[in-house]
Enzyme design. Structure first.
Site, mmCIF file in Angstrom:
data_model
loop_
_atom_site.group_PDB
_atom_site.id
_atom_site.type_symbol
_atom_site.label_atom_id
_atom_site.label_comp_id
_atom_site.label_asym_id
_atom_site.label_seq_id
_atom_site.Cartn_x
_atom_site.Cartn_y
_atom_site.Cartn_z
ATOM 1 N NE ARG A 1 -14.032 15.031 54.004
ATOM 2 C CZ ARG A 1 -13.841 14.874 55.306
ATOM 3 N NH1 ARG A 1 -13.769 13.647 55.828
ATOM 4 N NH2 ARG A 1 -13.734 15.924 56.088
ATOM 5 C CB ALA B 1 -14.031 -13.926 25.957
ATOM 6 C CB ALA B 2 -15.603 -11.569 21.737
ATOM 7 C CD1 TRP C 1 -14.952 10.777 57.447
ATOM 8 C CD2 TRP C 1 -15.892 10.987 55.436
ATOM 9 N NE1 TRP C 1 -15.868 11.793 57.533
ATOM 10 C CE2 TRP C 1 -16.461 11.948 56.305
ATOM 11 C CE3 TRP C 1 -16.334 10.935 54.109
ATOM 12 C CZ2 TRP C 1 -17.444 12.851 55.898
ATOM 13 C CZ3 TRP C 1 -17.307 11.835 53.705
ATOM 14 C CH2 TRP C 1 -17.860 12.770 54.585
ATOM 15 C CB CYS D 1 -7.308 -13.128 33.244
ATOM 16 S SG CYS D 1 -7.733 -11.848 32.043
ATOM 17 C CG ASP E 1 -8.770 -8.978 23.543
ATOM 18 O OD1 ASP E 1 -9.633 -8.330 24.168
ATOM 19 O OD2 ASP E 1 -8.026 -9.820 24.075
ATOM 20 C CD GLU F 1 -9.724 -20.786 18.775
ATOM 21 O OE1 GLU F 1 -8.472 -20.754 18.783
ATOM 22 O OE2 GLU F 1 -10.440 -19.763 18.870
ATOM 23 C CE1 TYR G 1 -16.314 2.383 59.892
ATOM 24 C CE2 TYR G 1 -18.385 2.819 61.046
ATOM 25 C CZ TYR G 1 -17.012 2.587 61.073
ATOM 26 O OH TYR G 1 -16.349 2.564 62.270
#
Length: 449
Positions: A446, A13-14, A438, A45, A287, A35, A430
């Site tokens: 809240r 990935a990186a 909510w 993953c 990583d 590699e 919503y």
């Protein structure tokens, strides 16, 4: 910049994100990637879901093959080539060609270290027995899949209750095995608080997975042919013909350390926000590198695919001559066990205590949709806020379908340094099929506003 040679160590990935960015900015620049495995740019993953049979082929996990990088992007990707030494004074790396069993030196003007991380494998008797696996590279996932297909194991033991452990317990359970998970911690998912994590272990037990916590792995037993027979803990002996080790990972930083490059948090390579190491023109990403934590406000080692890809992009921009800083991480992560969705971001109670941040906390039970709508499921939301200011510090969610991705709302709120009160009045969407009027995240806020 255009005539500076870039060498990248690591083709996932990186490394490949950075190499691709440099190529887009500099069409003629020489780029070489080494590699040590067979594959590049793959979705690690996705391996548990391939093993479970949800993903039809390991090929589906490969985003881009080495030959595509070579032919379409003119990036010289050399698989089965392992870098064994870095010479920062002569600006060169020593490379072993694993096919030919030969070594050579390759020079560089810029060097990116993207060596990833490796699973922790305990030094125990019979650890190398046939039937014991760790997951790291795509090839390791293929090896597990082929072992399951060939040997049809009936009893599996998963060691470790983190993300890999939970995902592999699900995968093997779905393959029809009798699955046991053991962990020396008092609860699974140590990155979450026990009062939330207990919902995960209970869901696993309810499904039919045996979960034993507070047990230490001691050794393995094998038969006369050296095949795995049992797992022995400090409390019991468990029959097993397949073991998955999910104990944890460590950054692959040995090369950097041997070259005199400074290490940092968790033994990862120390970097600044531009992903520069302590040695000029040497960069590190993914990583193997540390990151800055936005709430703890200090470097940490967090290995996640999302972080690795962002690291790679930032490193690529800077290696190309641009100016970009990686802002930091929250450790936002998500997984599942069957129908139970699991996510977390920011600080847990333990992490807040360790960071010395005074906090208030509240956990609420709610529903994923309007109570009358079909398919509504229960969920639990836990929020932490800073004492006095009300600034959001962290969140954890477990629940049914539609629960876990709500963690992204909390991650954005923490990144923006919102208070619980500000989150309450954020204009979220919503409709009954998606949420109560909510949203549960706001309901939790809240209680702390």
């Amino acid at each position: 910049m255009g005539n500076r040679k870039l060498v990248v160590i690591g083709g996932d990935a990186a490394g490949m994100s950075a190499a691709s960015k440099v190529r887009r900015e500099h069409p003629d620049r020489e780029i070489v990637v080494f590699e040590r495995g067979r594959h590049t740019s793959y979705a690690a993953c996705g391996m548990p879901y391939f093993i479970a049979g949800e993903v039809e082929s390991s090929d589906r996990l490969i985003a881009r093959r080495p030959e595509v990088f070579r032919e379409k992007q003119n990036i010289d990707v050399r698989t089965l080539h392992e870098v064994v030494a870095i010479d920062t004074e002569q600006r060169r790396v020593k490379v072993r060609d694993l096919r030919q069993d030969t070594t050579f030196w390759e020079g560089w003007d810029d060097l990116l270290i993207a060596t990833g991380a490796s699973p922790i494998v305990p030094d125990l008797p019979s650890i190398d027995a046939d039937g014991i696996f760790s997951l790291s590279t795509l090839q390791s996932g293929i090896d597990v899949f082929e072992y399951v297909e060939t040997h049809q194991p009936a009893k599996a033991v998963v060691v470790g209750g983190g993300y890999i452990g939970i995902e592999m317990a699900e995968a093997l359970f779905e393959r029809g095995m009798e699955v046991t998970l053991i962990d020396m911690a008092p609860e699974v998912m140590v990155s979450m608080d026990a009062d939330v994590a207990e919902s995960i272990s209970q869901a696993m037990r309810d499904a039919g997975v045996s979960v034993f916590l507070g047990e230490k792995l001691e050794r393995f037993e094998t038969d006369a042919d050296g095949r795995l027979r049992a797992v022995v803990t400090d409390r019991q002996t468990l029959e097993a013909d397949l073991v998955i080790l999910g104990i944890g990972i460590r950054p692959n930083a040995e090369l950097a350390k041997a070259a005199g490059i400074e290490l940092g948090a968790g033994g990862a390579i120390k970097v600044n926000k531009r992903l520069e190491t302590s040695v000029p023109d040497v960069w590190a990403a993914g990583d193997c590198a540390e990151s800055f934590h936005l709430v703890k406000e200090r470097p940490v080692f967090i290995a996640l695919g999302t972080v690795a890809n962002k690291h790679g992009l930032v490193a690529g921009i800077n290696i190309s001559g641009g100016r970009m800083e990686f802002p930091g991480v929250l450790g936002t992560a998500i997984t599942r066990f069957r129908d139970l969705e699991i996510s977390r971001t920011g600080l847990s109670e333990k992490e807040a205590e360790e960071a010395g941040i005074p906090f208030r906390v509240k956990t609420i039970d709610a529903l994923t949709r309007s109570h009358y709508f079909p398919g509504t499921a229960k969920l639990k939301v836990k929020l932490l806020v800073e004492e006095g200011t009300g600034r959001l510090l962290g969140g954890q969610i477990v629940g049914g379908s539609g629960a876990a991705k709500r963690i992204d709302t909390i991650a954005v709120a923490i990144t923006a340094r919102l208070t619980a009160e500000q989150l309450v009045y954020t204009d979220l969407s919503y409709a009954p099929p998606f949420s109560p009027v909510w949203d549960p995240v706001q309901t939790a806020a809240r209680t702390l506003a």
